[in-house]
Scaffold this active site. Structure first.
Site, PDB file in Angstrom:
ATOM      1  CE  LYS A  83      33.596   0.823  20.338  1.00  0.00           C
ATOM      2  NZ  LYS A  83      33.555   1.502  21.417  1.00  0.00           N
TER       3      LYS A  83
ATOM      4  CB  SER B 114      31.995   5.275  19.191  1.00  0.00           C
ATOM      5  OG  SER B 114      32.317   4.474  20.136  1.00  0.00           O
TER       6      SER B 114
HETATM    7  N1  URA Z   1      29.251   2.542  23.212  1.00  0.00           N
HETATM    8  C1  URA Z   1      30.170   2.778  22.236  1.00  0.00           C
HETATM    9  O1  URA Z   1      31.005   1.669  22.199  1.00  0.00           O
HETATM   10  N2  URA Z   1      30.339   3.961  21.981  1.00  0.00           N
HETATM   11  C2  URA Z   1      29.459   5.024  22.251  1.00  0.00           C
HETATM   12  O2  URA Z   1      29.767   6.222  21.625  1.00  0.00           O
HETATM   13  C3  URA Z   1      28.335   4.601  23.026  1.00  0.00           C
HETATM   14  C4  URA Z   1      28.291   3.505  23.404  1.00  0.00           C
END
Ligand code: URA
Length: 432
Positions: A187, A183
């Site tokens: 990003k 995750s």
């Molecule tokens: N921050 C994120 O962007 N994803 C997660 O799974 C946990 C914290």
């Protein structure tokens, strides 16, 4: 592809191929796989884990679900920075302009508050007029022109993560190392920097409760970066007490500007030096992280990052007077000083309780949420002889938060008769 078969294989501890993961995420993001099936798969991953290869494949499949920025036209090594989240962590507001002022471009997309931890975007938006909603073109051109931009993630970037995160939240599968690592890194990869410094926080005020789990998460994120062709350094840092003395959007912004001006609290300054040193080293502006740290130390003492922060605030439409006189942000707030239950030495401050207190104050605060916060007058290791421990800040219009806030804040301080041993803030480094 039979989703049922993939779920069964993962449930039984087997591996999914790159092709299977790619197709599954693509199908889920386009609505062709039901939430119920994805939820079952996430639970199987949370229980059985994923190999480094599977985790990287999941990350790249999530990146492919949305828009990616192309920063290749901007000269130099672009260096991003990420924190897994802590209480009082305003390091981005310090190191992003400072590292940019020292010649390394910093394209930074940040998040909002999550659970008991604050978010850089909320802190930055305490500046009147400032926007963090930027088109990819505007973000790119700002980084090219002034070397730094801090923006909120756009809806078009990594939509699969948004969908999967919501499902994880509803199915108790948030705290899984491969799911957190994919995750976060999806990003980061979508933003497109060449190198990334990740601050993986460990302790009571962090999402990773201990050093071992923080190390595991750091390793997973560095492995994803390596497989994606990025330079990644993960620093494991302790997050038991709040970082610095300010918690809350306005108070933290004030402390960040003071730190850039050479007047920051010791623990925050130390962490900014370490993070900034690694960023400069990865960006080629320092021979190594120690050399980078020395450059950051000198730049902080000289207040070199303040001018860059001013430039960034102007470029993002904010009132530059806030950088010149940040204390005005909370000048109208009501303040309640909290005394210690007894004299002695502060043994520890429960960062999570303070983060939750500030979150609860904000929930009742109406428009002027940025005025909510806690300012610590005593940190772990300090002696108390009748002086206040901390001050609670809240908007004037709010009912005085005296009773409950005072009790909760006092309860967050553990007092002892003698000073505790203080371990170093940096607990480990994981590199590609
Ligand atoms: N921050 C994120 O962007 N994803 C997660 O799974 C946990 C914290």
């Amino acid at each position: 592809m039979s989703v049922r078969e993939l779920i069964a294989r993962k449930r039984d501890g087997g591996e999914l191929s790159s092709d299977e993961i790619g197709k599954l995420i693509e199908a889920y993001a386009s609505g062709r796989v039901a939430d119920s099936q994805m939820a079952a798969l996430l639970m199987a991953v949370a229980l059985r884990g994923m190999t480094a290869r599977e985790t990287a494949d999941l990350t790249l499949a999530m990146v492919a679900s949305g828009e990616r920025l192309d920063l290749s036209a901007i000269p130099g090594t672009k260096v991003d920075k990420h924190s897994t989240g802590g209480v009082g962590d305003k390091t981005t507001l310090v190191v992003a302009p400072l590292v940019a002022a020292l010649g390394v471009p910093v394209p930074k997309m940040s998040g909002r508050a999550l659970g008991h931890t604050g978010g850089t975007i909320d802190k930055l938006e305490a500046i009147p007029g400032l926007t963090t909603e930027m088109s990819p073109e505007r973000f790119r051109s700002q980084v090219a022109e002034i070397g730094v931009a801090i923006a909120a993630q756009t809806d078009d970037m990594v939509p699969a993560d948004k969908q999967i995160y919501a499902l994880r939240d509803a199915t108790a599968t948030v705290d899984s190392v491969p799911l957190i690592a994919s995750s976060v890194m999806s990003k980061k990869l979508a933003v497109g920097a060449d190198a990334i410094v990740i601050d993986v926080k460990a302790g009571g005020g962090a999402f990773m409760p201990d050093l071992q789990s923080a190390h595991e998460l750091a390793r997973a994120m560095v492995d994803i970066g390596r497989r994606a062709g990025k330079q990644v350094v993960a620093l494991i840092t302790r997050m038991d007490d709040p970082l610095g003395t300010a918690v809350g959007d306005g108070p933290e912004l004030i402390e960040a500007v003071q730190t850039l001006g050479g007047a920051g609290p010791a623990d925050l300054v130390e962490l900014c030096e370490i993070l900034g040193g690694h960023m400069l080293s990865l960006g080629g502006a320092a021979a190594n992280p120690d050399d980078g740290r020395e450059r950051v130390r000198r730049a902080l003492a000289a207040g070199a990052g303040v001018a860059k922060l001013r430039e960034m605030v102007v470029a993002q439409g904010g009132r530059v007077e806030t950088v010149d006189n940040p204390e005005a942000l909370t000048a109208k707030a009501q303040r309640v000083a909290v005394q210690a239950a007894r004299d002695g030495c502060v043994a520890a401050i429960d960062a999570r309780s303070i983060g939750l207190l500030v979150r609860d104050l904000k929930a009742e605060a109406g428009e002027r949420k940025w005025e909510c916060g806690v300012v610590l007058h005593k940190k772990a290791g300090d002696f108390v002889r009748g002086e206040p421990l901390a001050t609670v800040l809240a908007p004037k219009e709010m009912d005085p938060p005296r009773e409950w806030a005072t009790a909760r804040l006092r309860g967050a301080f553990r007092m002892a008769d003698s000073a505790p041993a203080r371990p170093d803030i940096l607990a480990g480094i994981v590199t590609t």
